[in-house]
Design a protein around this motif. Sequence first.
Motif, PDB file in Angstrom:
ATOM      1  N   ASN A  63       3.322  -9.203   6.282  1.00 17.27           N
ATOM      2  CA  ASN A  63       2.784 -10.506   6.661  1.00 17.27           C
ATOM      3  C   ASN A  63       3.038 -11.517   5.533  1.00 17.27           C
ATOM      4  O   ASN A  63       2.866 -11.197   4.360  1.00 17.27           O
ATOM      5  CB  ASN A  63       1.280 -10.363   6.929  1.00 17.27           C
ATOM      6  N   ALA A  64       3.458 -12.711   5.908  1.00 18.04           N
ATOM      7  CA  ALA A  64       3.910 -13.689   4.919  1.00 18.04           C
ATOM      8  C   ALA A  64       2.768 -14.462   4.270  1.00 18.04           C
ATOM      9  O   ALA A  64       3.004 -15.226   3.339  1.00 18.04           O
ATOM     10  CB  ALA A  64       4.876 -14.674   5.585  1.00 18.04           C
ATOM     11  N   TRP A  65       1.543 -14.277   4.752  1.00 16.75           N
ATOM     12  CA  TRP A  65       0.439 -15.095   4.255  1.00 16.75           C
ATOM     13  C   TRP A  65      -0.517 -14.314   3.359  1.00 16.75           C
ATOM     14  O   TRP A  65      -1.468 -14.869   2.842  1.00 16.75           O
ATOM     15  CB  TRP A  65      -0.317 -15.728   5.435  1.00 16.75           C
ATOM     16  N   VAL A  66      -0.300 -12.994   3.219  1.00 21.26           N
ATOM     17  CA  VAL A  66      -1.228 -12.213   2.385  1.00 21.26           C
ATOM     18  C   VAL A  66      -0.892 -12.416   0.921  1.00 21.26           C
ATOM     19  O   VAL A  66       0.242 -12.728   0.542  1.00 21.26           O
ATOM     20  CB  VAL A  66      -1.206 -10.707   2.743  1.00 21.26           C
ATOM     21  N   ASP A  67      -1.908 -12.194   0.087  1.00 22.23           N
ATOM     22  CA  ASP A  67      -1.735 -12.314  -1.350  1.00 22.23           C
ATOM     23  C   ASP A  67      -0.904 -11.123  -1.852  1.00 22.23           C
ATOM     24  O   ASP A  67      -1.172  -9.980  -1.473  1.00 22.23           O
ATOM     25  CB  ASP A  67      -3.123 -12.310  -2.007  1.00 22.23           C
ATOM     26  N   PRO A  68       0.085 -11.366  -2.720  1.00 26.19           N
ATOM     27  CA  PRO A  68       0.865 -10.243  -3.266  1.00 26.19           C
ATOM     28  C   PRO A  68      -0.011  -9.217  -3.992  1.00 26.19           C
ATOM     29  O   PRO A  68       0.373  -8.040  -4.090  1.00 26.19           O
ATOM     30  CB  PRO A  68       1.820 -10.927  -4.253  1.00 26.19           C
ATOM     31  N   ILE A  69      -1.160  -9.637  -4.473  1.00 34.07           N
ATOM     32  CA  ILE A  69      -2.071  -8.660  -5.093  1.00 34.07           C
ATOM     33  C   ILE A  69      -2.424  -7.582  -4.065  1.00 34.07           C
ATOM     34  O   ILE A  69      -2.503  -6.403  -4.384  1.00 34.07           O
ATOM     35  CB  ILE A  69      -3.357  -9.351  -5.607  1.00 34.07           C
ATOM     36  N   LEU A  70      -2.596  -8.012  -2.825  1.00 34.16           N
ATOM     37  CA  LEU A  70      -2.941  -7.045  -1.767  1.00 34.16           C
ATOM     38  C   LEU A  70      -1.789  -6.075  -1.518  1.00 34.16           C
ATOM     39  O   LEU A  70      -2.008  -4.867  -1.387  1.00 34.16           O
ATOM     40  CB  LEU A  70      -3.307  -7.791  -0.474  1.00 34.16           C
ATOM     41  N   THR A  71      -0.580  -6.584  -1.441  1.00 24.77           N
ATOM     42  CA  THR A  71       0.524  -5.671  -1.116  1.00 24.77           C
ATOM     43  C   THR A  71       0.705  -4.658  -2.252  1.00 24.77           C
ATOM     44  O   THR A  71       1.087  -3.523  -2.015  1.00 24.77           O
ATOM     45  CB  THR A  71       1.820  -6.445  -0.812  1.00 24.77           C
ATOM     46  N   ASP A  72       0.411  -5.077  -3.483  1.00 28.12           N
ATOM     47  CA  ASP A  72       0.426  -4.113  -4.596  1.00 28.12           C
ATOM     48  C   ASP A  72      -0.688  -3.075  -4.420  1.00 28.12           C
ATOM     49  O   ASP A  72      -0.503  -1.892  -4.710  1.00 28.12           O
ATOM     50  CB  ASP A  72       0.258  -4.835  -5.933  1.00 28.12           C
ATOM     51  N   GLU A  73      -1.825  -3.528  -3.961  1.00 28.49           N
ATOM     52  CA  GLU A  73      -2.940  -2.585  -3.748  1.00 28.49           C
ATOM     53  C   GLU A  73      -2.581  -1.549  -2.672  1.00 28.49           C
ATOM     54  O   GLU A  73      -2.958  -0.381  -2.769  1.00 28.49           O
ATOM     55  CB  GLU A  73      -4.214  -3.352  -3.355  1.00 28.49           C
ATOM     56  N   TRP A  74      -1.856  -2.016  -1.642  1.00 26.83           N
ATOM     57  CA  TRP A  74      -1.396  -1.052  -0.629  1.00 26.83           C
ATOM     58  C   TRP A  74      -0.598   0.071  -1.289  1.00 26.83           C
ATOM     59  O   TRP A  74      -0.775   1.247  -0.993  1.00 26.83           O
ATOM     60  CB  TRP A  74      -0.498  -1.749   0.402  1.00 26.83           C
ATOM     61  N   GLN A  75       0.334  -0.352  -2.175  1.00 27.93           N
ATOM     62  CA  GLN A  75       1.193   0.645  -2.830  1.00 27.93           C
ATOM     63  C   GLN A  75       0.352   1.578  -3.701  1.00 27.93           C
ATOM     64  O   GLN A  75       0.491   2.795  -3.650  1.00 27.93           O
ATOM     65  CB  GLN A  75       2.260  -0.016  -3.709  1.00 27.93           C
ATOM     66  N   LEU A  76      -0.539   0.985  -4.499  1.00 34.82           N
ATOM     67  CA  LEU A  76      -1.359   1.790  -5.414  1.00 34.82           C
ATOM     68  C   LEU A  76      -2.155   2.825  -4.636  1.00 34.82           C
ATOM     69  O   LEU A  76      -2.143   4.019  -4.953  1.00 34.82           O
ATOM     70  CB  LEU A  76      -2.348   0.892  -6.165  1.00 34.82           C
ATOM     71  N   LEU A  77      -2.862   2.353  -3.623  1.00 29.64           N
ATOM     72  CA  LEU A  77      -3.742   3.258  -2.876  1.00 29.64           C
ATOM     73  C   LEU A  77      -2.931   4.246  -2.053  1.00 29.64           C
ATOM     74  O   LEU A  77      -3.220   5.444  -2.047  1.00 29.64           O
ATOM     75  CB  LEU A  77      -4.652   2.435  -1.950  1.00 29.64           C
ATOM     76  N   GLY A  78      -1.914   3.758  -1.383  1.00 24.42           N
ATOM     77  CA  GLY A  78      -1.156   4.609  -0.470  1.00 24.42           C
ATOM     78  C   GLY A  78      -0.424   5.730  -1.188  1.00 24.42           C
ATOM     79  O   GLY A  78      -0.567   6.903  -0.832  1.00 24.42           O
ATOM     80  N   TRP A  79       0.315   5.381  -2.233  1.00 27.76           N
ATOM     81  CA  TRP A  79       1.113   6.419  -2.903  1.00 27.76           C
ATOM     82  C   TRP A  79       0.215   7.389  -3.657  1.00 27.76           C
ATOM     83  O   TRP A  79       0.436   8.601  -3.656  1.00 27.76           O
ATOM     84  CB  TRP A  79       2.149   5.789  -3.838  1.00 27.76           C
ATOM     85  N   ASN A  80      -0.840   6.864  -4.289  1.00 30.07           N
ATOM     86  CA  ASN A  80      -1.764   7.769  -4.978  1.00 30.07           C
ATOM     87  C   ASN A  80      -2.415   8.726  -3.976  1.00 30.07           C
ATOM     88  O   ASN A  80      -2.499   9.936  -4.204  1.00 30.07           O
ATOM     89  CB  ASN A  80      -2.850   6.969  -5.706  1.00 30.07           C
TER      90      ASN A  80
END
Length: 1012
Positions: free
Chosen positions: A296-313
């Motif tokens: 989604n083009a309107w979300v904060d990049p901090i969120l997309t990083d959080e997806w990666q952190l939580l998901g991969w961990n």
Amino acid sequence: MKRHLSLALATIFLASGAWLGAQGKYARDPKQSMDEEYTKKIREYTTEPFFGSPLVDYLPASKTVPTPKAVLGDVAGAPGILPYTAKVHEYMRMLEKASPRVKVFSIGKSEEGREMIAVAIADAPLIAKLDENRARLAKLADPRTITLDDAEADRLVAASVPIYYITGTIHSPETGAPTALMELAYRLAVDEALYIKAIRSSVITLITPVVEVDGRDRQVDIYNWHLAHPKENWPQLPYWGKYVVHDNNRDAMGLTLNLSRNVLNAFVEQKAQVLHDLHESVPYLYDNTVGDGPYNAWVDPILTDEWQLLGWNNMSELTKFGMPGAFTHGTFDTWSPGYLMSIAAMHNGISRLYETFGNAGADTVERTLSPRDYARTWFKQNPPLPKTKWSQRNNNNYEQTGLLTALSYFGANSKMFLKNFYLKAKRSVLKATTEGPAAYVLSGDDPRPGVQAELLRVLQRQGCEISKATAPFTVTLPAKKKARPGVSTTADAAGHGGSDVQAAEQKEANKEEPETRQFPAGSYLVRMDQPYSRIADALLDYQYWSPNDPQKFPYDDTGWTFGELFGVQVVRVTDVKVLAVPMDKVAGEVKAPGGVNGAGSLFAVNHDADPSLIALRYRLKEASFEAAEEPFEAAGRKFNRGSFLIKNVDATSLQSAASELGLRVYALGSAPTVKTHGVKTPRIAYVHSWLGTQDEGWWRMEFDLLKVPYDYISTQVVAKDANLHAKYEVIVFPPVGRPTQAVVAGMPMWGNPLPWKTTELTPNIGKIDSTDDMRPGLGWSGLANLESFVRRGGVLITTDDTSDLAVTFGLAPGVSIQRAQRLKAPGTAVRTKLVDGASPIAYGFGESSAVYTSNGPIFGLSNSVMGGRGGRFGPEDRERATGRGTPDDPDQPQGRPAVEIPEEPRAEPWQAMPVTAEQLRNGITIIPPKQRPRVVLRYADQKDLLVSGLLEGGTEIAQRPAVIDAPLEKGHVILFSNNPIWRGETQGSYFLVFNAILNFDNLDAGRKVDER
Ligand SMILES: [Zn+2]
């Protein structure tokens, strides 16, 4: 071979010690005794040891707190047991009673009156001080309250505990979550393992064990029916919630369903940081928020990083336990903000979603996967097994292991995630002046005040603040770029809704200098310096999905621009001066001003395609309504074509209806001199198929909201009733979402009947509609009955696949459907143009409107029943053959004088080719002029077609008819290529349907008949 593989895996696993181990950070507390009997059952129901983990292969005992067995009679995930919603809630309340670490909140009711709950679990002192914690979180959630002071934010972060919100079984056939969440709640409340204690002290876990409470009870009914009829096929669930099936997870934009509103309110009011929604479809655990692009083009990049952190961990932890098939990269894109989890993404939280592997019930069965699912890929190095015995307990193990490790990681990093929560909120407030826009403005003189108010109410439901200008103001709009050849500029054109002004403003848009725009006092502003600016931006902005995007399979709709689909002007303003305009925050719901101006016995209401107009007509059923067939002026005002003239009405009823519905009614001194026809309240049959109610549910919900009465009948009733004309004037047949042939054929008739009826065993089904056997379809008799209904004067309204059905089976002579070769419009907003504004179906619509389509049918038109335009239409038909001269010259056979070449008939792509003298020599197949299809709207030219989303191969549908009124003897078939009623997101096109209903007996009004 396959058995070997599975054995080998088991051996490796046991040897590695991970299963036996339970050491390390997830070790259980050796001093706490186990519930031996419960533990034994867990192990018995887990089909392979590696389908469990050291976190969930035992249950700690408690002297005071009951285990899920207290209500289930067995352990969570036991075969043959699916608890009803009430049982799940009963257990959660038992926990609350037995433990100071648990608190249950009611978060609202479903459409059918069932309660939804949220269960908070944390250390007792935290539970006791939930309100104080929430007050601190509220300041982080709205950084304006602490004047964006980072030091104060740090103090609040240090003192606060975040909230991790988990939601279960929104999708009713995905049945595992409620028992998994019951057991998870018990573990979190009781277990003394160090890592659980850490979770309890660092995270408040919030759980809604059943989101779709109505659908859950129906699913349990069906499962119980299946248990009672073990050798028989069982019915699929045609209804989940009252209105919507699978798409209840696509409602987070429109917020039409109670479940979406309740979860959103719980998330926003509790100031939660995460919303983690549990689904079941993919083996064995797909943590899908990392997914794939486009994000989604309107979300904060901090969120997309959080997806990666939580998901991969998270998946890494499951990998270390040796649990196969746990992965986080996959094909899911996070473009659309319509999913339930998107509530978090759009409100400064973290959205997450698991797909685990369910059996749609509690049977333990052998499951064979497709190669795609068991393939080892770069992101799934330990893939699922090709074939295995799978149990609900396995599913519960995966769900709980995933959640417990996620909670553990989240708790260990709780301060970082809280700080991020604050940062995302702060950046949402700063958005107005950093990336922009500064605000969206909805003009105080919008020609559609009612729909404008509805759009603003959607934003209010989303938690957005709306302001209202107290004085006129001017803003500077950026210079518009000239359109590149073949590319629509509409998507850059900063929000000019689908009204008459569109065309003029489009011309304006081609200018290169900045322009200014004035707005009157009373204009609405959606400021982007508020904490929930992102959801407003995502809904009001334009979407562009490139046809060259590497993602070739959009997971859901690609375009939704609310201003366009509501037919309301929305202006994106980047000029930050707009923030200084004098304005007041709107207190309470935005409402369009309504009521009666003046007194008299004749009243007029302007037709602006506001859905409330049909509510007004049915509400004042006894009054006399006429529709003006031309625009007129009266009481010093302009009225559109189709405007209502009302007589014989009780003044008080009119006043209260008009003010409640937000409609302005004007008393007229004398009747305007304009041709009118009566607007009656037809009797409506509303048809559904037992094959699926997904898409019709959105229509039915709007009919109910507007209090438009109808008989809800299935295609089976249509099949049996040869006299529909005696009962109904209008039949509405919304999209089924199945191929035409299937709608006619129904389900295969082999096997046993599939009842959908209220019985003692199945008390929750058969209420919305019922049948002894869901299998029979519309059948040939149903087609014949529909045809006879129309021939005798009825109006049949069809959309998308039901339009296909009408065309395929000859109910719309002269209309053909061309199969798409390259067209890709997977949930896209596109532009239409008015072709015949005198058609009553177009009343209230301007020259140009945006509509929603999902690869709608490509209509062709012909004046002959033998067709002629469908497949062979193309410019090549009219081009000259090889010969002498230039392309515009005639050829000249040699050795004879030149002859005059007759003018070739010409027609636009939305028109039928004129009838030729040759065809009329014996006009057997020529449709009489009055019986020819009448095009009301067409799709715009290719260069203007795309409004929002993905559009590829648009030439195939550009300029083609979008809405057709096809006469059949005395009646009419109305054909939509677009879907006018969709997810509460297309309010601007509802009235195309309502016009057809209200003008059912005058659809030929304003029709010009051309003999050729
Ligand atoms: Zn699902």
